[in-house]
Design an enzyme around this catalytic site. Structure first.
Site, mmCIF file in Angstrom:
data_model
loop_
_atom_site.group_PDB
_atom_site.id
_atom_site.type_symbol
_atom_site.label_atom_id
_atom_site.label_comp_id
_atom_site.label_asym_id
_atom_site.label_seq_id
_atom_site.Cartn_x
_atom_site.Cartn_y
_atom_site.Cartn_z
ATOM 1 N N ASP A 24 -1.858 3.576 29.971
ATOM 2 C CA ASP A 24 -0.590 3.100 30.235
ATOM 3 C C ASP A 24 0.675 3.309 28.977
ATOM 4 O O ASP A 24 0.170 3.600 27.700
ATOM 5 C CB ASP A 24 0.068 1.546 30.009
ATOM 6 C CG ASP A 24 1.087 1.222 30.657
ATOM 7 O OD1 ASP A 24 1.815 1.152 30.621
ATOM 8 O OD2 ASP A 24 1.317 -0.405 30.544
ATOM 9 N N HIS A 41 3.803 12.100 29.791
ATOM 10 C CA HIS A 41 2.057 12.320 31.171
ATOM 11 C C HIS A 41 1.651 13.565 30.830
ATOM 12 O O HIS A 41 -0.052 13.720 30.596
ATOM 13 C CB HIS A 41 2.993 12.427 32.206
ATOM 14 C CG HIS A 41 3.693 11.368 32.586
ATOM 15 N ND1 HIS A 41 3.113 10.174 32.280
ATOM 16 C CD2 HIS A 41 4.521 10.894 33.337
ATOM 17 C CE1 HIS A 41 4.039 8.850 33.617
ATOM 18 N NE2 HIS A 41 4.841 9.314 33.589
ATOM 19 N N LEU A 136 -21.668 12.396 32.404
ATOM 20 C CA LEU A 136 -20.659 11.445 32.651
ATOM 21 C C LEU A 136 -20.102 11.844 34.694
ATOM 22 O O LEU A 136 -19.624 12.517 34.605
ATOM 23 C CB LEU A 136 -19.611 11.897 31.896
ATOM 24 C CG LEU A 136 -18.260 10.919 31.944
ATOM 25 C CD1 LEU A 136 -18.732 9.438 31.349
ATOM 26 C CD2 LEU A 136 -17.328 11.598 31.386
HETATM 27 C C1 FPP Z 1 1.199 5.278 32.528
HETATM 28 O O1 FPP Z 1 2.377 5.731 31.695
HETATM 29 C C2 FPP Z 1 0.858 6.312 33.304
HETATM 30 C C3 FPP Z 1 0.980 7.212 34.321
HETATM 31 C C4 FPP Z 1 1.137 6.197 35.457
HETATM 32 C C5 FPP Z 1 -0.053 7.840 34.503
HETATM 33 C C6 FPP Z 1 -1.605 8.961 33.715
HETATM 34 C C7 FPP Z 1 -1.743 10.109 34.545
HETATM 35 C C8 FPP Z 1 -1.962 10.911 33.526
HETATM 36 C C9 FPP Z 1 -2.140 10.543 32.156
HETATM 37 C C10 FPP Z 1 -2.565 12.118 33.929
HETATM 38 C C11 FPP Z 1 -3.705 12.681 33.675
HETATM 39 C C12 FPP Z 1 -4.507 12.395 34.531
HETATM 40 C C13 FPP Z 1 -5.803 12.822 34.140
HETATM 41 C C14 FPP Z 1 -7.266 12.569 34.555
HETATM 42 C C15 FPP Z 1 -5.571 13.994 33.603
HETATM 43 P P1 FPP Z 1 3.929 5.049 32.219
HETATM 44 O O2 FPP Z 1 4.121 6.574 33.030
HETATM 45 O O3 FPP Z 1 3.714 3.898 33.420
HETATM 46 O O4 FPP Z 1 4.298 4.620 30.423
HETATM 47 P P2 FPP Z 1 5.156 3.449 30.365
HETATM 48 O O5 FPP Z 1 5.303 2.276 31.121
HETATM 49 O O6 FPP Z 1 5.419 3.576 29.155
HETATM 50 O O7 FPP Z 1 6.985 3.962 31.205
#
Ligand code: FPP
Length: 247
Positions: A24, A41, A136
Site C-alpha cells: 500500500d 506504481h 521461492l
Molecule cells: C497500493 O497503492 C498498490 C496497488 C493497488 C498496486 C500494487 C501493485 C504493484 C506495486 C505492481 C507490481 C507488482 C508486482 C508483483 C511486480 P495505492 O495506489 O493504493 O496507494 P495509496 O493508498 O497511497 O493511494
C-alpha cells in the site's frame, strides 16, 4: 553489524514459511513528491522485485504472496488500472528469465478471466516456465479477493454435492480449502502491510486466520531490505499460540 551478520542472525531464529504483503501507499508516495500516481506504481514494482530477490536469494521464506490488484481495485480510474496491469505485464515479460534462473516459481491467484488476454498469456507462460522451481514460491494475487476465493469454494461444493460427489458430513476445513482457488497455498505466517494502514482489505482471508500482522509506516516504494528485516525481527519476537493459550 554488517548486513550479512544481520541476515545470519535472522536465520538463527524462526522464519515465516509464508509471507503475504499488501503493498500500500504507491499513490501517496507519488503525490507527496508531486509525481503522477503511475510513478508510484512503477517504483512499487521495483520494490516488489527487490523483495522477491531478497526473500528468494536469502531463503527468508518459502512462499511470498504479493497483493497486486484486488477485486475492488477494478473500480479505480480505468487509466490507473491499465497502467498497473501494463506494469505487471512488462515486469513479467522482462524479468521472466531472471526469476526463473533464481529458482522462483510463479503463480497467479485471482479472477483471471477479467484480465486482458495479453497479460493472461504472459502470466500463463511464466507459470509454465517456472513450474519446476522451488527456491521461492511467488503467488501474485491479481484481481483477487478473499471473499471471492471463499465463494468459489462454496460454488464448487454445491456443484460436487449436486453431482453426488460430496456429502454434507464430508465437508470440513480441509475440504473447503481444497475447493478454493488458493488450494495448496499454506497459511500466512506473517502479513505485512505498508503505508500505516491497518486493514486486511479482502486479502487472503482464509489463509490469514492465524497470521501475525506487521504494519510498516513507510509507503510501499520505500519498503527495502532493512524494512523487511524489521518485519521479520518483529515476527521473531511474537509468541504464536494459534488460539491454544500461552505456551
Ligand atoms: C497500493 O497503492 C498498490 C496497488 C493497488 C498496486 C500494487 C501493485 C504493484 C506495486 C505492481 C507490481 C507488482 C508486482 C508483483 C511486480 P495505492 O495506489 O493504493 O496507494 P495509496 O493508498 O497511497 O493511494
Amino acid at each position: 553489524m554488517s548486513w550479512s551478520d544481520v541476515l545470519e542472525q535472522l536465520k538463527d531464529g524462526p522464519l515465516p514459511h509464508h509471507v503475504g504483503v499488501v503493498m500500500d501507499g504507491n499513490g501517496r508516495w507519488a503525490e507527496q513528491r508531486g509525481l503522477p500516481r503511475g510513478e508510484g506504481h512503477r517504483r512499487g514494482a521495483e520494490a516488489a522485485e527487490r523483495l522477491i530477490r531478497l526473500a528468494g536469494g536469502e531463503k527468508l521464506c518459502a512462499h511470498l504472496t504479493l497483493f497486486a490488484l484486488s477485486t475492488e481495485n477494478w473500480d479505480r480510474p480505468p487509466s490507473e488500472v491499465e497502467l498497473l496491469l501494463g506494469l505487471l505485464e512488462e515486469f513479467i515479460s522482462r524479468k521472466l528469465e531472471e526469476l526463473a534462473d533464481a529458482g522462483v516459481r510463479l503463480d497467479v491467484i485471482g479472477q483471471q478471466d477479467r484480465l486482458p488476454l495479453r497479460l493472461r498469456s504472459a502470466l500463463s507462460k511464466a507459470e509454465q516456465r517456472t513450474q519446476d522451481n522451488d527456491t521461492l514460491h511467488l503467488h501474485v494475487a491479481l484481481s483477487f479477493g478473499g471473499r471471492w476465493a471463499v465463494t468459489e469454494a462454496v460454488r464448487g461444493a454445491v456443484r460436487a454435492a449436486r453431482a453426488g460427489e460430496l456429502r454434507e458430513e464430508q465437508v470440513d476445513e480441509h475440504v473447503v480449502h481444497g475447493l478454493m482457488p488458493t488450494a495448496g497455498i499454506p497459511d500466512v505466517d506473517l502479513l505485512i502491510r505498508t503505508a500505516g494502514e491497518q486493514r486486511i482489505s479482502n486479502f487472503l482471508l482464509w489463509e490469514s486466520a492465524y497470521a501475525e500482522f506487521y504494519f510498516a509506516p513507510v509507503p510501499w516504494p520505500d519498503f527495502d531490505g532493512a524494512e523487511f528485516v524489521k518485519a521479520l525481527e518483529t515476527y521473531q519476537g511474537r509468541q504464536r499460540s494459534f488460539g491454544k493459550g500461552s505456551l
